[in-house]
Scaffold this active site. Structure first.
Site, PDB file in Angstrom:
ATOM      1  N   THR A   1      41.963  19.881  65.516  1.00 37.67           N
ATOM      2  CA  THR A   1      42.827  19.089  66.398  1.00 37.67           C
ATOM      3  C   THR A   1      43.402  17.868  65.679  1.00 37.67           C
ATOM      4  O   THR A   1      44.535  17.447  65.942  1.00 37.67           O
ATOM      5  CB  THR A   1      41.978  18.613  67.614  1.00 37.67           C
TER       6      THR A   1
ATOM      7  N   SER B   1      37.042  27.030  65.013  1.00 39.11           N
ATOM      8  CA  SER B   1      36.410  28.212  65.629  1.00 39.11           C
ATOM      9  C   SER B   1      36.530  29.415  64.700  1.00 39.11           C
ATOM     10  O   SER B   1      35.832  30.408  64.868  1.00 39.11           O
ATOM     11  CB  SER B   1      37.052  28.527  66.968  1.00 39.11           C
TER      12      SER B   1
HETATM   13  N1  ASP Z   1      39.297  23.730  68.403  1.00 39.42           N
HETATM   14  C1  ASP Z   1      39.356  22.548  67.577  1.00 39.42           C
HETATM   15  C2  ASP Z   1      38.613  22.835  66.297  1.00 39.42           C
HETATM   16  O1  ASP Z   1      37.422  22.808  66.273  1.00 39.42           O
HETATM   17  C3  ASP Z   1      38.781  21.391  68.287  1.00 39.42           C
HETATM   18  C4  ASP Z   1      38.776  20.101  67.521  1.00 39.42           C
HETATM   19  O2  ASP Z   1      39.205  19.979  66.411  1.00 39.42           O
HETATM   20  O3  ASP Z   1      38.292  19.135  68.090  1.00 39.42           O
HETATM   21  O4  ASP Z   1      39.240  23.105  65.294  1.00 39.42           O
END
Ligand code: ASP
Length: 361
Positions: free
Chosen positions: A28, A74
């Site tokens: 993110t 993920s």
């Molecule tokens: N889905 C994102 C990731 O882990 C969430 C984040 O960066 O906070 O890459």
């Protein structure tokens, strides 16, 4: 493809007191709002100074390496952990410390894996990220990144203050292999229930020195690049059936299981359950007992419901996190390709003791 490394705050070079290599993996953190598309998209991270001009005010040199494939965490995989460990080894003598920008979802897994893969580490490796993209006005990216850089560059008597793998997030510095993501909405995304914070960042950064791994100057870095993927996590719940347990323990090539038990390491005492586990241990599969509770520890033998696990040969994970347990299994099994009884004995001994500060004795 070779990596491109750029210095992102050239104004710091003349009197810089340290050099930090930032490795950007995605998440993110590096997103901005694209009005035409009406969605969040990754921005060109090499232009991060446009978003964070205060990077130019830091008195140490910051270089940036972007992975060839930027990912949402993920999609993190052992192959990327190997890539990160290799980058750190390749640039170990050229930089004083490393900051890894990483999605929050699997950051604790990556921090745990690296803590086991980077044997003999004596420089800071600080992972951080953000709950809100850098392109959003209220983003936590700025504070997390700048403080992580400050911590990475911090020294005392010419020695790095935090020569270990850590997660820095929302004012807290945590030992990486003690951290867990506990929150997906609030800014306080990470916790370390069983080990004290290594630092608190307020007006000043207060280091909790007795709990930081001591600097060991005579160590040389050795990386473990083989991780065995033949592991799994089996989370118990009341009513779990024999068919479910058997289907998991009988996975071909399986070598290690993190058994997520109740409370202080307790499990059902049904004869079928204990028989299946005993057969699995007797086959040479490692079973590592980790509690579903975030705080506290596994004490096999405290209750009758865990005494049997001890007798069967299940290894106690004490106060380890699931993230550290599964990555420790992968790394140890990768280090020990043998399947014989001596190899299993060596592995059981290493599993049961802290090898990188991941569990208490
Ligand atoms: N889905 C994102 C990731 O882990 C969430 C984040 O960066 O906070 O890459």
């Amino acid at each position: 493809m070779p990596y491109r490394i750029i210095q992102i705050n050239p104004s710091a070079t003349s009197n810089s007191r340290a050099s930090v290599l930032v490795i950007y993996t995605g998440g993110t953190f590096g997103m901005v709002y694209e009005p035409q598309a009406g969605q969040l998209v990754p921005f060109d991270f090499e232009r991060v100074v446009d978003r964070l001009p205060e990077l130019n005010r830091l008195d140490f040199a910051i270089s940036l390496l972007t992975l060839n494939e930027i990912i949402d965490s993920s999609n993190m995989k052992p192959a990327v952990w190997v890539e990160l460990a290799q980058i750190i080894q390749d640039h170990y003598s050229s930089y004083d410390s490393f900051v890894i920008l990483h999605g929050t979802d699997t950051m604790s897994f990556t921090a745990s894996a690296l803590s086991f893969m980077l044997e003999g580490l004596s420089k800071p490796v600080i992972l951080t990220g953000a709950q809100l993209p850098i392109g959003v006005a209220r983003s936590d990216a700025r504070e997390n990144f700048i403080t992580a850089l400050e911590i990475a560059a911090a020294t005392e008597a010419d020695r790095p203050l935090v020569p270990e793998v850590c997660v820095y997030f929302n004012s807290l510095l945590l030992r990486g292999n003690r951290s867990t993501k506990r929150e997906s909405v609030q800014f306080n995304a990470f916790t370390s229930e069983n080990y004290p914070h290594l630092a608190n960042a307020g007006v000043s950064i207060d280091y909790n020195r007795p709990f930081i791994r001591p600097y060991q100057p005579n160590q040389s870095l050795k990386i473990h690049k083989t991780l065995d993927p033949n592991v799994t996590i089996l989370k118990l719940f009341p009513g779990i059936t024999q068919a479910v347990v058997e289907s998991i323990v009988n996975i071909p090539s399986l070598r290690g299981i993190v058994l997520e038990t109740f409370g202080a390491g307790n499990a059902p005492t049904d004869a079928w359950f204990l028989d299946v586990l005993k057969g699995t241990v007797d086959r040479g599969v490692l079973i590592f007992n980790v509690s579903q509770c975030e705080g506290g520890r596994v004490t096999q033998g405290q209750y009758q419901t865990s005494k049997h696990l001890l007798q069967i040969g299940v290894v106690s994970g004490a106060d380890i996190t699931t993230e550290a347990a599964i990555t420790k299994l992968m790394v140890l099994l990768g280090r020990e390709p043998g399947y014989g009884p001596e190899a299993v004995l060596r592995l059981r001994t290493l599993l049961a003791q802290p090898i990188s500060g991941e569990m208490s004795e």
